[in-house]
Design a protein around this motif. Structure first.
Motif: not given
Lengths: 346, 346
Positions: B81-85
């Motif tokens: 997801d965006s935050l993991k990315t």
């Protein structure tokens, strides 16, 4: 960082930058960590002063105002001509603000070449040298390792060159066109209000926009010099003035202006440079009847404007002053700040 | 120099920068000595890919075109997801191009703060976080020592912020006003051609300029977000949206437009911010009847424009696109090049 400036030419533009530096010295130190010290001024008519510790600019402005001459400046060495000032002063940056000669480029051309050979950065507002020899000047500056900046040669302090080189280059500029002579634009605007060409020209002369011999403006030669600078420094051209068709506004009549108005159009003197099919650069100066929804059609009076055509952004237009002492003086400050940035990158 | 990019959001703007990078990678290496490698893409609807060695952008564009989804990308890790990315990818620069929410700023605000906390530079086109929390974001970026750039939040790729910060700041900007919403300007232009407000709005919706719920545009909220960004980041303000009077164009009738036309004027939705007497910053958004010789009056259709009022140059106006995938994508490239320049200065 401290920079020592030699100011060659103390006309309207030279006085403009002196006034700005007088006002802004402290704020420039705070905002840009830059201390700009004028150590030499040389003007062929007003005299010259050299003080390696820095000239009192307030005193200079007062002398120019009172006597149109700086010979009575208290302190410093007097009598150095421009070339001695460039060669022997302790300046890091030479500000070349003498009058434009678009035929010979002199004395600006020699001033700039001498500055470069002496390892001094150059900032100029003089169209002559740049329109005649931009490649030679820029190449030599690069070889020597000094910077040459000339924002004020086009649209005075309106940052049209900075916009193009620093913000639009990656969008690929494929053409540029615009209104680059305020006198012609003023005359055309007044003709639309009802004046004849002769009456509008006379008014422009009375206001100081046009010279007693107005031909450089009204025959398009000033626009020609500017479009060559744009073509050669932004589009990679190598044009000289014989390769650029040039027609001014002196044949436009009150009737022409009226007829255009009736068709929802407006005459403007437009300078154009563009990349053509084989990557050659083509340029011309000519009056055009613009539709009223062209942003350039709304540019009235002595204001200037340029439209850049780009691959990724379409058209980007910048509108602003095209002349004036403070306005063109600002171009010099702009360029000094730009050189400061570049030096910090190195 | 090589930069690894994480692209958060693969909508119209995200696809725009992917297309530009696909075309320009070689030319950017030649012109700027910069190698831009996208190593992560994460979009809440289209899926995500992470490849520390660099993603094949041509394949991404083909997948988006064919399937509106990048799950079938050959290679890389999927499903971040965006935050993991943002947290775990090897990106140096996070490109935040998710949708604007001008009430909460999310998810962009969390994306940007997370990027900064992880020591990653941020480039964004998302108006929400900047209009709500520019001071917080810029202060925190400065503390951590990363750069935050947001040219695309105002006038898409038209370099209005770059012009102001890099070329006009030393001329002292005392006010800025302009047309910052293309939808409203398109509607007003069509009304002057004879359409009613409702018909012009419908046409704007059919052309994709206006949303099904057009209120953010026509009630002025989009302009409000942009003028707050201009006021707070250029003029040193600290405004929030409750401090800015905002009126849109929904009450302007065909008759109003016609009456203005008869008086040589033209309605425009104008956003304004200015330094007032006590150095406070005041801003508002409201329809104004401009005289036709105002450069902003000639800005028609979906085009945007800003006029900066300055101490040394008077008014400087920039006109250009205010939306579009490639146009706003270009703002991202512009900002990455600007960060590159800044890093070289350090």
């Amino acid at each position: 960082m401290e920079y020592r400036l030699a100011l060659i030419g103390l006309g309207v533009v030279g006085q403009g930058i002196v006034e700005i530096l007088t006002n802004e010295r402290n704020s420039l130190q705070e905002s840009y960590d830059i201390d700009l010290k004028v150590t030499a001024i040389s003007d062929i008519r007003k005299g010259s002063v050299y003080d390696p510790e820095g000239i009192d600019l307030k005193q200079i402005l007062d002398l120019v105002k009172e006597k149109d001459c700086i010979d009575d400046y208290i302190g410093g060495v007097k009598g150095w001509d421009s070339l001695k000032t460039i060669r022997e002063s302790n300046a890091d940056i030479v500000v070349e603000a003498t009058e434009t000669d678009i035929v010979t480029g002199e004395p600006g051309l020699t001033h700039m070449l001498t500055s470069i050979e002496h390892g001094k950065h150059v900032v100029t507002t003089n169209k002559g040298p740049l329109s005649l020899a931009s490649t030679k000047l820029l190449d030599r500056a690069a070889e020597v390792g000094v910077h040459l900046r000339f924002e004020g040669t086009v649209l005075s302090g309106t940052p049209a060159l900075g916009l193009a080189t620093q913000h639009l280059a990656a969008a690929h500029i494929i053409a540029v066109h615009g209104i680059v002579n305020g006198t012609c634009n003023y005359i055309l605007t007044e003709m639309e209000k009802g004046l004849t060409y002769d009456a509008a020209l006379k008014q422009a002369q009375e206001l100081g926009y046009a010279e007693a011999d107005p031909s450089a403006d009204v025959e398009g030669l000033d626009s020609l010099a500017k479009i060559i600078i744009l073509a050669n420094t932004l589009l990679g051209g190598n044009l000289n003035k014989d390769q650029v068709d040039c027609k001014g506004i002196s044949e436009i009549s009150r009737e022409d202006v009226e007829a255009a108005k009736e068709n929802g159009r407006r005459w403007k003197l437009i300078a154009t440079a563009k990349v053509v099919n084989d990557n050659a650069i083509e340029a011309h100066v000519r009056p055009k009847k613009l539709p009223l929804d062209d942003p350039l059609a709304a540019v009235t009076g002595a204001t200037n404007a340029l439209t850049y055509e780009t691959r990724y952004l379409g058209n980007i237009t910048i509108i602003g002053p095209g002349a004036g002492g403070l306005e063109t003086g600002y171009a010099i400050l702009h360029d000094i700040l730009d050189i400061h940035k570049k030096l910090r990158e190195q």
